[in-house]
Write an enzyme that holds these catalytic residues in place. Structure first.
Site, mmCIF file in Angstrom:
data_model
loop_
_atom_site.group_PDB
_atom_site.id
_atom_site.type_symbol
_atom_site.label_atom_id
_atom_site.label_comp_id
_atom_site.label_asym_id
_atom_site.label_seq_id
_atom_site.Cartn_x
_atom_site.Cartn_y
_atom_site.Cartn_z
ATOM 1 N N HIS A 1 -1.991 -12.396 -2.866
ATOM 2 C CA HIS A 1 -3.013 -13.108 -2.106
ATOM 3 C C HIS A 1 -2.634 -14.557 -1.829
ATOM 4 O O HIS A 1 -3.451 -15.317 -1.325
ATOM 5 C CB HIS A 1 -4.349 -13.028 -2.850
ATOM 6 C CG HIS A 1 -4.913 -11.644 -2.900
ATOM 7 N ND1 HIS A 1 -5.979 -11.297 -3.698
ATOM 8 C CD2 HIS A 1 -4.547 -10.501 -2.263
ATOM 9 C CE1 HIS A 1 -6.250 -10.009 -3.542
ATOM 10 N NE2 HIS A 1 -5.386 -9.507 -2.675
ATOM 11 N N HIS B 1 0.817 -1.208 0.000
ATOM 12 C CA HIS B 1 0.000 0.000 0.000
ATOM 13 C C HIS B 1 0.853 1.261 0.000
ATOM 14 O O HIS B 1 0.386 2.326 -0.410
ATOM 15 C CB HIS B 1 -0.953 -0.014 1.193
ATOM 16 C CG HIS B 1 -2.119 -0.911 0.986
ATOM 17 N ND1 HIS B 1 -3.408 -0.585 1.377
ATOM 18 C CD2 HIS B 1 -2.218 -2.141 0.411
ATOM 19 C CE1 HIS B 1 -4.232 -1.573 1.062
ATOM 20 N NE2 HIS B 1 -3.528 -2.528 0.474
#
Length: 727
Positions: free
Chosen positions: A267, A99
Site C-alpha cells: 500500500h 492477486h
C-alpha cells in the site's frame, strides 16, 4: 501453521468434496459418484503447443533484458482506453502480480502464480480481481512480441517486479520458468459457497477464532484474495481484522513481520478505486459478459477515459502522498495522523485522516490541480491497532533500508513460493542466497557403485515390504501444486516426518538403522539408498512372480539437514490418509477414495497410473500396520495382477459387513470370506472409468504389462521431485 485445523463432520483436513465432487461433470446426475476429472486435466489434448515443446528449454532463449526493459517502459505509456493513475500503471501491475500469487495456500500447496491461472475462471472473474482483465490486456503486446518463451505466468509476476523497480524499490530478485496452463484448474477447491462474498461464517467453525477456518482455505470470503478490506464481514473493527489478517497470511506461510511488510509495502504505492462513475451500473465479470465484450468485464459506464473514475472495490483513495514512488509515506500517514471511520463515494467503509492539511494530501489520479483525501482500509488500521504489528511497523519506520529489504524478500517469497526449489529458477536475477522456505537440498553424489549398493541392500535382511513402504513414504509427500516434499533430501529421517503416524515410526527407525550405514560406507546419500531399497524390493517381488524386471534409478539425491529444514512448515505435508497403503489417521467426512484422488493428483498421477500403483501396492503387502484389506491374492509379496483378477472375478460377491468402511469379498458358491476390503479397494470395480482400467490389468495377456506399468508409475513418483533431471 501446522495444518491441524479441521472441518466439522469428522474433521477432514482437505477439500470437503470440492475437488472430487460432481459439479458440472458428466456425472452430475449421480452426486455420490467419484469424479475423476482432476486426474484428466491439463493433458496434451488441452495444450496448443507442439508435442515436443519444452518450456524450460524455450525460456533459455528469451531476451531477458529486453523483456524487462519493455515491461518497465509500459508502466508510463498510458492508454486512452484505460488510462493510468497519475500516468503510471505501477499500482495496477503490482495488484495483478499480487492477486495472481496471493491465492497460494500452504495447506495443500495449491493456488499461486506458477501457472498463469488468473487468466481463467473462476479467478478471472472474482470480485477481488475486478479490472485486472485490463492489466492483462495492457501486457498483451509484450507477450505477443516475445512469444512462447515468455509465459503469461512469468510476465504477470515480472510486471509487478518492474513496477516496483520503476518506482524506486530495489527488488530481491526474479525467476523466469513458470509454465502456463490452458484451462481452469479443477483441482483447486476455493470454497463451497454458491455466491460471491458470502458471509464468512461459511468458512469457520467459529468466526471469532480465525484458526478454525476450514482447511485448506485461506481467504475469508469466496472471491477475495485475503481479508475483507472493510472489516470482518464488512464490519469495521481493526483489532478483530488483525486476527484474521494474521491467520490468512500464516496460511500463506508468512510470519508477522512478513505480513506487516507486505501490507505496508503493498500500500506504499497505487490507490483503491471507488470514487467516480455510476457505481450501480458496473458491468458483470468477464465470464458473465457476451461475446462483444471480448473477455472484458466490469464495464465502467461513467469512466469516460478518466483514471480517477475507475471503479473496482468501491473503496476510494491513495494510501500515500506520492503513490508512484517507493518511500516511507505510508508510515508517515498511518502514524502521523488520527483516523476516523467514513464512507467512500460508493458507500464502502474506509478510514480518513483527521485534520490533514490540504497540501499534505495526494493529488487526484487524473487532475493534478485537485487534491483528495488519502484513505486506509480496516486491514491498514490493523497495523496500527494490533500491538504486534504496531511494534513491527515502528521498527520499519525507524529503518527505511530494513523495511525495503524485508518487503523485497517477502515479495519474492510471495511471488516464488510455489515454484519449488531453485532448480526450477531461470534468468539473470535469480538470487544466489538459499532461502529456507525453498526447502534446500545439497547435491548428492553420482559416483558411487549403484549395483554394489543394491547388493548390500539385498543382503541386509530387510523384507521387500519394509523397503518398499519406506521408499513410498519418503516420496509420497511430494506436491506438484507447490513442488514441495518428495524423496530428495531424505527428510523422512528428520523431525517432524520421522514421527508421523503414517510413516510407522517404529518400522521406519528399524529400516533406517540398516540403510544409513550402507549409505555412509558407499558414499551414496541416504535419500538415494532409501529409493534404491524400494527398487530392490520391487525387483525381488517381480522375480518371485516370474518377471525379470529392473526398476530405473537415477542417483544424485542429497540429504537435507535439520538446519536446512523449516520443520514448522512441514506439518502441512503430513499424510492424514493414504489410499495406496489403505490407511486413514482418523475418520473423515470425505471418502478414502476421494482423498486418494487428491493425493494422486498432487503426485502428478493419471487415473491409469493411480490404478496400477494401488493394485501393485496391495499385492506387495505394504498396507499400513500390516492390514489385509484389499490384499486380493494368495501370493502376498509377489508383484502380480491378482488384485485386479480377483476384483473382477464374478465368482466373488462383495458386501458391507458393518457400519463404517469395511467390506467382505466372499466366494459366490461357498459363502466363505476370501478377502476383506475398504471402499478405496472396491471403487476400482464400482467406478466405470476405474473398472475399465482394472479390466485391462486383469486380462490374461497383460500380466507383463501390469509389471511394466507399475514400475513406470513407481519410478514417476520416486523422481517427482528430481527437477535436476530436466535440464
Amino acid at each position: 501453521m501446522d495444518g491441524s485445523n479441521v472441518s466439522p463432520g469428522g474433521g477432514c483436513p482437505v477439500m470437503h468434496g470440492g475437488n472430487t465432487g460432481t459439479n458440472d461433470s458428466v456425472t452430475k446426475w449421480w452426486p455420490d459418484a467419484l469424479n475423476l476429472d482432476i486426474l484428466h486435466q491439463h493433458g496434451a489434448r488441452t495444450s496448443p503447443m507442439d508435442p515436443d515443446y519444452d518450456h524450460r528449454e524455450a525460456v533459455k532463449s528469451l531476451d531477458f533484458e529486453g523483456v524487462k526493459a519493455d515491461v518497465k517502459a509500459l508502466m508510463t505509456e498510458s492508454q486512452d482506453w484505460w488510462p493510468a493513475d497519475w500516468g503510471h500503471y505501477g499500482g495496477l501491475m503490482i495488484r495483478l502480480a499480487w492477486h495472481s500469487a496471493g491465492t497460494y495456500r500452504m495447506g495443500d500447496g495449491r493456488g499461486g502464480a506458477g501457472s498463469g491461472n488468473i487468466r481463467f475462471a473462476p479467478l478471472n472473474s472474482w470480485p477481488d480481481n475486478a479490472s485486472l482483465d485490463k492489466a492483462r490486456r495492457l501486457l498483451w503486446p509484450v507477450k505477443k512480441k516475445y512469444g512462447n518463451a515468455l509465459s503469461w505466468a512469468d510476465l504477470i509476476i515480472l510486471a509487478g517486479n518492474m513496477a516496483y523497480e520503476s518506482m524506486g524499490l530495489k527488488t530481491f530478485g526474479f525467476s523466469f520458468g513458470r509454465e502456463d496452463i490452458w484451462g481452469p484448474e479443477k483441482d483447486v477447491f476455493w470454497g463451497s459457497e454458491t455466491e460471491w462474498l458470502a458471509k464468512s461464517e461459511n468458512r469457520y467453525g467459529d468466526l471469532d477464532d480465525p484458526g478454525t477456518m476450514y482447511n485448506p482455505l485461506a481467504a475469508v470470503h469466496m472471491g477475495l484474495i485475503y481479508v475483507n478490506p472493510e472489516g470482518v464481514n464488512g464490519v469495521p473493527d481493526p483489532a478483530r481484522t488483525a486476527l484474521h489478517v494474521r491467520e490468512t497470511f500464516a496460511r500463506m506461510a508468512m510470519d508477522d513481520e512478513e505480513t506487516a511488510a507486505l501490507t505496508c509495502g503493498g500500500h506504499t504505492v497505487g490507490k483503491a478505486h471507488g470514487g467516480g462513475g455510476a457505481h450501480d451500473q458496473i458491468g458483470g465479470e468477464p465470464e458473465s459478459e457476451g461475446v462483444h465484450a471480448q473477455g472484458f468485464g466490469w464495464a465502467n459506464p461513467g469512466h469516460d477515459g478518466v483514471a480517477a473514475n475507475a471503479f473496482t472495490s468501491g473503496i476510494e483513495g491513495a494510501w500515500t502522498k506520492h503513490p508512484t514512488q517507493w518511500d516511507m509515506g505510508y508510515f508517515d500517514y498511518l502514524f502521523g495522523y488520527e483516523w476516523e471511520l467514513t464512507k467512500s463515494p460508493a458507500g464502502a467503509n474506509q478510514w480518513q485522516p483527521v485534520d490533514m492539511p490540504e497540501d499534505e494530501k495526494p493529488v487526484d489520479a487524473s487532475d493534478p490541480s485537485k487534491r483528495k483525501n488519502p484513505m486506509m482500509t480496516d486491514a491498514d488500521m490493523a497495523m496500527k491497532v494490533d500491538p504486534v504489528y504496531n511494534e513491527i511497523c515502528q521498527k520499519f519506520r525507524a529503518d527505511p533500508e530494513y523495511f525495503a529489504d524485508t518487503f523485497a524478500r517477502a515479495w519474492f517469497k510471495l511471488t516464488h513460493r510455489d515454484m519449488g526449489p531453485k532448480a526450477n529458477y531461470y534468468g539473470p536475477d535469480v538470487p544466489a542466497e538459499d532461502l529456507i522456505w525453498q526447502d534446500p537440498v545439497p547435491a548428492g553424489s553420482t559416483s558411487y557403485d549403484v549395483d554394489a549398493v543394491k547388493a548390500q541392500i539385498a543382503d541386509s535382511g530387510l523384507s521387500a515390504a519394509d523397503m518398499i513402504a519406506t521408499a513410498w513414504d519418503s516420496a509420497r509427500t511430494f506436491r506438484g501444486s507447490d513442488k514441495r516434499g518428495g524423496a530428495n533430501g531424505a527428510r523422512i529421517r528428520l523431525a517432524p516426518q520421522k514421527d508421523w503416524d503414517g510413516n510407522e515410526p517404529e518400522r521406519l527407525a528399524r529400516v533406517l538403522a540398516v540403510l544409513e550405514p550402507i549409505a555412509a560406507s558407499s558414499g551414496a546419500s541416504v535419500a538415494d539408498v532409501i529409493v534404491l531399497a524400494g527398487n530392490v524390493g520391487i525387483e525381488q517381488a517381480a522375480k518371485a512372480a516370474g518377471h525379470d524386471a529392473t526398476v530405473p534409478f537415477a542417483p544424485g539425491r542429497g540429504d537435507a539437514t535439520d538446519e536446512q529444514t523449516d520443520a514448522g512448515s512441514f506439518g502441512v505435508l503430513e499424510p492424514l490418509a493414504d489410499g495406496f497403503r489403505n490407511w486413514e489417521k482418523d475418520d473423515y467426512d470425505i471418502s478414502p477414495e476421494a482423498m486418494m484422488l487428491d493425493r494422486a493428483q498432487l503426485l502428478g498421477l493419471t487415473a491409469a497410473e493411480m490404478t496400477v500403483l494401488l493394485g501393485g501396492m496391495r499385492v506387495l503387502g505394504v498396507n499400513h500396520g500390516g492390514s489385509k484389506h484389499g490384499v486380493f491374492t494368495d501370493r502376498e509379496g509377489q508383484l502380480t495382477n491378482d488384485f485386479f483378477v480377483n476384483l473382477t472375478d464374478m465368482a466373488n460377491t462383495w458386501s458391507p459387513v458393518e457400519a463404517g468402511n469395511h467390506y467382505e469379498v466372499k466366494g459366490r458358491k461357498t459363502g466363505e470370506v476370501r478377502f476383506t476390503a475398504t471402499s478405496a479397494d472396491l471403487v476400482f470395480g464400482s467406478n466405470s472409468i476405474l473398472r475399465a482400467y482394472a479390466e485391462v490389468y486383469a486380462q490374461d495377456d497383460n500380466a507383463g504389462k501390469f509389471v511394466r506399468d507399475f514400475i513406470a508409475a513407481w519410478n514417476k513418483v520416486m523422481n517427482a521431485d528430481r527437477f535436476d533431471l530436466v535440464a
